[in-house]
Scaffold this active site. Structure first.
Site, PDB file in Angstrom:
ATOM      1  N   LYS A 115       0.807  -1.215   0.000  1.00 18.16           N
ATOM      2  CA  LYS A 115       0.000   0.000   0.000  1.00 18.16           C
ATOM      3  C   LYS A 115       0.841   1.266   0.000  1.00 18.16           C
ATOM      4  CE  LYS A 115      -4.075  -2.285   1.695  1.00 18.16           C
ATOM      5  NZ  LYS A 115      -3.898  -3.610   2.293  1.00 18.16           N
TER       6      LYS A 115
HETATM    7  C1  LIG Z   1      -4.428  -4.681   1.806  1.00 17.98           C
HETATM    8  C2  LIG Z   1      -3.667  -5.930   1.656  1.00 17.98           C
HETATM    9  C3  LIG Z   1      -4.087  -6.951   0.805  1.00 17.98           C
HETATM   10  C4  LIG Z   1      -5.401  -6.886   0.070  1.00 17.98           C
HETATM   11  O1  LIG Z   1      -5.432  -5.876  -0.910  1.00 17.98           O
HETATM   12  P1  LIG Z   1      -6.837  -5.379  -1.500  1.00 17.98           P
HETATM   13  O2  LIG Z   1      -6.493  -4.301  -2.433  1.00 17.98           O
HETATM   14  O3  LIG Z   1      -7.621  -4.882  -0.326  1.00 17.98           O
HETATM   15  O4  LIG Z   1      -7.471  -6.560  -2.128  1.00 17.98           O
HETATM   16  C5  LIG Z   1      -3.280  -8.061   0.638  1.00 17.98           C
HETATM   17  N1  LIG Z   1      -2.115  -8.180   1.305  1.00 17.98           N
HETATM   18  C6  LIG Z   1      -1.677  -7.223   2.145  1.00 17.98           C
HETATM   19  C7  LIG Z   1      -0.400  -7.435   2.856  1.00 17.98           C
HETATM   20  C8  LIG Z   1      -2.424  -6.068   2.342  1.00 17.98           C
HETATM   21  O5  LIG Z   1      -1.977  -5.128   3.168  1.00 17.98           O
END
Ligand SMILES: *Cc1c(COP(=O)(O)O)cnc(C)c1O
Length: 464
Positions: A115
């Site tokens: 993210k």
């Molecule tokens: C947020 C997250 C996900 C999922 O991503 P989405 O975009 O919500 O499907 C998967 N793995 C990790 C480590 C995350 O932080």
């Protein structure tokens, strides 16, 4: 009038005015409760081919989405963070585990989860947009752990922005919690909600729609409901394809999925012309998406805690964008389905839509035992320690036929964010990268609240 070379943004529910990129960024969700999508999908072709290096590539891919809505040079400054703030020289390196099976490492950013990639850019874009308008922004965000950490890191101390982060009490890993609660930034309010992630997400939606809160001020979200967050995740699919070279057109991407933001960015990359063999959303046992594609019934049930906490989602918000696209952009249908879903927690997808959805993506669910087994197997065979989210994707990836083309599992977090899960699978704790060191020594600040809109409003009111 000549058609604009840049898309505007419309709501998936069809009854909000068009906005530009900054409008979508500063609103989060559309006023009719839908999610913003571009009026058309810019095509990658020459832009991507001409760009060299991560930052240039990302700026080239995002430029048509941003259009002329931001001061010149802003996007380049934002994209420069992909090299400044990431510890790996390739930003998102592609690593071949065994013949034809790859992991795309997305965790080399400042909070060690994927993210960071979009969030770091969005913070620069938002600050510039607010500066140009002389406005302030209240950002409210639900997190299963990683979004909050990435948001606190990207927006902590940023001018003109206040950030409120809601996480489910006791349902995030201690490292994730410390990343959120120890920033010391005066513009950050952390709320631990007595509930699950879907409760946090519902409260954020409630805040965004709350008349008194939004009267006379801008309120938005940096969850992947925000178009800017989502768009910011498209470039690494293109980087991965460049790294794969000639076999890229047949590659299948397996995406560990919670809110379906990351996977939808992959869908968008393909829609923009990136050749791809397939796109698979891999969930843990919180499998609303898998059930929807299998049975045609999209139903929210109580999310259960798993080792891959960031994917403990039973109402994946970006499913709405996929439904909109798969239905041929039928906003009346999309509106009906998601209004019903928010009222009843259950809808039946029309059969034609279901068939179309199945053509766009597939989805598989991976159990807790399989996740642990995958972590152990990968460590035994390759010496690599992977996080439980990555393990969900890798396990699903191994089930695919690699003779059809390479398989790429997205590796979304560094294992050191989830030491308890690693220890349970491997019997030892992972080593921490430098960006995760020293968290325990700092002072934590957060409030604990009930899962009600009034409780959140009261907490915001105290600091306002
Ligand atoms: C947020 C997250 C996900 C999922 O991503 P989405 O975009 O919500 O499907 C998967 N793995 C990790 C480590 C995350 O932080």
């Amino acid at each position: 009038m000549a058609a604009s070379p840049f898309p505007a943004y419309v709501s998936t529910r069809g009854s909000s005015p068009d906005v530009d990129f900054v409008g979508a960024l500063l609103a989060g969700v559309a006023p009719d409760g839908g999610l913003y999508v571009p009026t058309f999908w810019p095509q990658l072709t020459e832009t991507a081919a001409a760009a060299t290096g991560t930052a240039d590539l990302a700026a080239a891919i995002l430029a048509p989405f941003v259009g002329d809505s931001l001061p010149a040079g802003t996007l380049d400054r934002a994209a420069a963070r992909l090299t400044d703030q990431f510890s790996h020289p390739d930003t998102t390196p592609l690593v071949e585990l065994e013949s034809g099976l790859f992991v795309l490492e997305l965790f080399h950013g400042p909070t060690a989860a994927f993210k960071d990639y979009a969030m770091q850019m969005v913070a620069v874009l938002a600050e510039a947009a607010l500066g140009a308008r002389g406005e302030r922004l209240l950002l409210v965000t639900a997190t299963s752990g990683d979004t909050g950490a990435a948001a606190v890191r990207a927006f902590g101390g940023v001018d003109r922005i206040d950030l409120v982060v809601l996480h489910p009490l006791g349902r995030v890993s201690p490292v994730q919690r410390l990343q959120m609660t120890t920033s010391g930034a005066a513009n950050v309010l952390n709320l631990a909600v007595r509930g699950d992630f879907d409760d946090c997400q519902r409260l954020v939606k409630g805040l965004l729609a709350h008349r008194a809160l939004t009267a006379g001020r801008r309120v938005s979200s940096v969850n992947s409901i925000n178009w800017a967050r989502l768009a910011g995740q498209i470039p690494y699919y293109v980087s991965a394809a460049q790294a794969l070279g000639r076999s890229a057109g047949k590659a299948t991407y397996v995406v560990p999925t919670g809110n379906f933001g990351d996977a939808f960015a992959g869908w968008a990359a393909r829609r923009m012309g990136l050749p791809m063999g397939g796109l698979v959303a891999a969930t843990n046992r919180n499998d609303a998406l898998v059930r929807a594609l299998e049975t045609g019934v999209y139903e929210r049930i109580q999310a259960e805690p798993t080792a891959s906490v960031s994917m403990d989602v039973q109402a994946p918000s970006n499913f709405e964008r996929l439904v909109f696209e798969a239905s041929g952009r039928d906003s009346a249908l999309t509106r009906g389905l998601f209004e019903d879903f928010s009222r009843h927690g259950r809808v039946t997808l029309p059969s034609e839509l279901l068939a179309a959805l199945r053509r766009e993506v597939s989805a598989v669910s991976v159990s807790e035992a399989e996740t642990r087994h995958e972590m152990a197997r990968t460590h035994a065979e390759t010496g690599r320690v992977i996080c439980p989210h990555t393990a969900v994707a890798l396990h699903a990836a191994r089930r695919l036929d690699r003779s059809a083309g390479p398989v790429v599992a997205l590796s979304t977090a560094h294992p050191a964010k989830f030491p308890e899960a690693v220890e349970a699978a491997l019997g030892f704790a992972p080593e921490r990268p430098p960006q995760l060191e020293g968290l325990e020594g700092r002072t934590e600040v957060f409030d604990t609240i009930d899962p009600s809109l009034d409780a959140v409003l009261a907490a915001i009111g105290r600091v306002d």
